[in-house]
Design an enzyme around this catalytic site. Structure first.
Site, mmCIF file in Angstrom:
data_model
loop_
_atom_site.group_PDB
_atom_site.id
_atom_site.type_symbol
_atom_site.label_atom_id
_atom_site.label_comp_id
_atom_site.label_asym_id
_atom_site.label_seq_id
_atom_site.Cartn_x
_atom_site.Cartn_y
_atom_site.Cartn_z
ATOM 1 N N ARG A 4 0.816 -1.218 0.000
ATOM 2 C CA ARG A 4 0.000 0.000 0.000
ATOM 3 C C ARG A 4 0.849 1.268 0.000
ATOM 4 N NH1 ARG A 4 -2.998 -0.704 4.806
ATOM 5 N NH2 ARG A 4 -1.424 0.578 5.789
ATOM 6 N N TYR A 45 -14.818 21.216 -11.400
ATOM 7 C CA TYR A 45 -15.331 19.917 -11.868
ATOM 8 C C TYR A 45 -16.452 19.450 -10.937
ATOM 9 C CZ TYR A 45 -15.036 14.819 -12.656
ATOM 10 O OH TYR A 45 -15.306 13.492 -12.912
ATOM 11 N N ASP A 92 -6.576 21.958 -9.828
ATOM 12 C CA ASP A 92 -6.879 20.849 -10.731
ATOM 13 C C ASP A 92 -6.285 21.225 -12.086
ATOM 14 O OD1 ASP A 92 -8.027 19.073 -12.578
ATOM 15 O OD2 ASP A 92 -9.800 18.782 -11.318
ATOM 16 N N LYS A 102 -7.388 11.062 -17.758
ATOM 17 C CA LYS A 102 -7.575 11.820 -18.987
ATOM 18 C C LYS A 102 -6.318 11.721 -19.854
ATOM 19 C CE LYS A 102 -11.457 12.626 -17.047
ATOM 20 N NZ LYS A 102 -11.794 13.757 -16.215
HETATM 21 C C1 LIG Z 1 -12.389 13.661 -14.893
HETATM 22 C C2 LIG Z 1 -11.927 14.766 -14.042
HETATM 23 C C3 LIG Z 1 -11.637 14.560 -12.697
HETATM 24 C C4 LIG Z 1 -11.870 13.251 -12.008
HETATM 25 O O1 LIG Z 1 -11.145 12.201 -12.544
HETATM 26 P P1 LIG Z 1 -11.686 10.700 -12.456
HETATM 27 O O2 LIG Z 1 -10.474 9.903 -12.752
HETATM 28 O O3 LIG Z 1 -12.792 10.576 -13.447
HETATM 29 O O4 LIG Z 1 -12.166 10.484 -11.048
HETATM 30 C C5 LIG Z 1 -11.163 15.631 -11.971
HETATM 31 N N1 LIG Z 1 -10.987 16.833 -12.543
HETATM 32 C C6 LIG Z 1 -11.270 17.069 -13.820
HETATM 33 C C7 LIG Z 1 -11.044 18.421 -14.390
HETATM 34 C C8 LIG Z 1 -11.747 16.048 -14.622
HETATM 35 O O5 LIG Z 1 -12.056 16.289 -15.895
#
Ligand SMILES: *Cc1c(COP(=O)(O)O)cnc(C)c1O
Length: 391
Positions: A57, A110, A182, A207
């Site tokens: 972990r 988000y 973010d 992404k």
């Molecule tokens: C998709 C996304 C997230 C979350 O990511 P996941 O892997 O789907 O949990 C956070 N911030 C932004 C800007 C996103 O597009």
């Protein structure tokens, strides 16, 4: 080293692995110790924050390889993997906030990050104030003695406002608050958060880092100062990610620069074409010269990704459905950052609280993939023909 080179080289140690190019996939929970002395030494080192293989972990050379690569690209000190982007967002906040603290959150965050603030942070007595993403240095008026974090996301989810992050960071730091970002849209290739005053940077690796729409992953990178708090927080909450997913993320990341540059070119071409369409009210893309956020984007970012929105001229729901339902190349689905094009209908009025949004002009968010631009435009053009016929 240039960014493109770092993407290829960072975090790899073939010399430790028979010369094999990619980091090995260690599947591990139990780690065996040859003696009590060795066990105690390892655990003391781990408690002191040293990087040692002690238990699955806590991390293995597989996770460290990706973490080091992302930390280097972001320009931060170290990074920690999480099982999704949202887990990265929520655990980063939990690591830095406690009961009685105040969080300033951009109104264009988000959606699921917002749901976390409203439903979980509120249960722990952490107050959240949403602010206008365009506030800039005006954030000073909202900072209280108990404000510990200012959270930014640029451009904004779905609505693509550019935030003046250096201006916000200057004010936040002067008042003893940290800046959490973010940074998923630009990826670490096109925005360097730590050069612009960010203390904690989050990637939804799902992404562009993964890039192939097949893995969930999150990564948080911090400054040296913030690192022990984030690392302890993640470890205490049991956060890590599975080795196969980490491996795939690293594999995807090696081609980030070629993919992202093509997403950028394709998206700008489609955005420009959409701007000329009579059905389109406006296109929200900070790399377009007449976008309200263009000056900030140009000052702070070195490129743009494949994600942007358009607003249609007022039109019926049925006509929008006619446009969307028979698109051949644009899939209707959440997430983005893979090789394929996507489109979704969104309604910012359903969640925004600090700022108003007029949804008379329906908003469609597009992710432009790596298909040929001509084919994507033909697909959209056929969609507009259906929309006009259904009006
Ligand atoms: C998709 C996304 C997230 C979350 O990511 P996941 O892997 O789907 O949990 C956070 N911030 C932004 C800007 C996103 O597009």
């Amino acid at each position: 080293m240039k960014e493109e080179t770092k993407i290829v080289v960072a975090g790899r140690h073939p010399e430790d692995n028979f010369g094999i190019v990619n980091a090995p996939v260690y599947h591990a929970s139990t780690v065996l110790y040859p003696s009590l002395a060795e066990l105690q030494k390892t655990h003391a080192a781990r408690a002191a924050g040293e990087r040692v293989v002690s238990y699955g972990r806590i991390g293995t050379p597989t996770t460290w390889s990706l973490e080091d690569a992302v930390a280097e690209l972001e320009g931060g000190y170290r990074a920690q993997v999480f099982p999704s982007g949202l887990a990265a967002v929520s655990h980063a906040m939990l690591a830095f906030l406690k009961s009685g603290d105040h969080l300033l959150m951009t109104d264009s965050v988000y959606g699921p990050s917002r749901i976390f603030c409203d439903n979980v942070l509120s249960r722990f007595g952490i107050e959240v104030t949403y602010y206008d993403p365009l506030i800039g240095a005006g954030i000073a008026d909202l900072i209280r003695p108990e404000t510990r974090l200012v959270y930014v996301e640029a451009p904004g989810s779905q609505t693509f406002e550019m935030q003046d992050i250096p201006a916000i960071a200057d004010v936040a730091h002067a008042r003893d608050a940290r800046v959490m970002m973010d940074n998923t849209w630009a990826s670490p290739l096109f925005f360097k958060p730590f050069d612009h005053g960010v203390d904690i940077s989050i990637q939804a690796g799902t992404k562009y880092i993964v890039g192939h729409s097949d893995v969930m992953l999150g990564i948080v990178t911090t400054t040296k100062d913030c690192w022990p708090v984030l690392q302890k927080g993640a470890n205490m909450m049991g956060q890590t990610a599975g080795p196969d997913d980490v491996y795939l993320a690293q594999r995807g990341m090696r081609t980030l620069s070629v993919r992202l540059k093509q997403h950028m070119v394709n998206a700008i071409a489609v955005a420009e074409w959409l701007k000329g369409r009579p059905e389109v009210h406006s296109v929200l893309h900070p790399a377009l010269p007449d976008d309200p956020g263009h000056a900030i984007w140009k000052r702070d970012f070195t490129g743009s990704s494949g994600l942007f929105s358009m607003r249609l001229k007022e039109v019926s729901k049925d006509a929008i459905a006619a446009f969307l339902d028979d698109l051949e190349l644009f899939g209707m689905g959440y997430s983005w950052g893979g090789y394929e094009s996507l489109i979704i209908l969104a309604d910012p009025t359903s969640y925004r609280t600090a700022t108003t949004w007029d949804n008379t002009n329906p908003l469609l968010r597009l992710h432009i993939g790596l298909e040929a631009v001509e084919d994507l435009i033909a697909d959209l053009e056929a969609g507009f023909n259906r929309l006009n016929a259904a009006k």
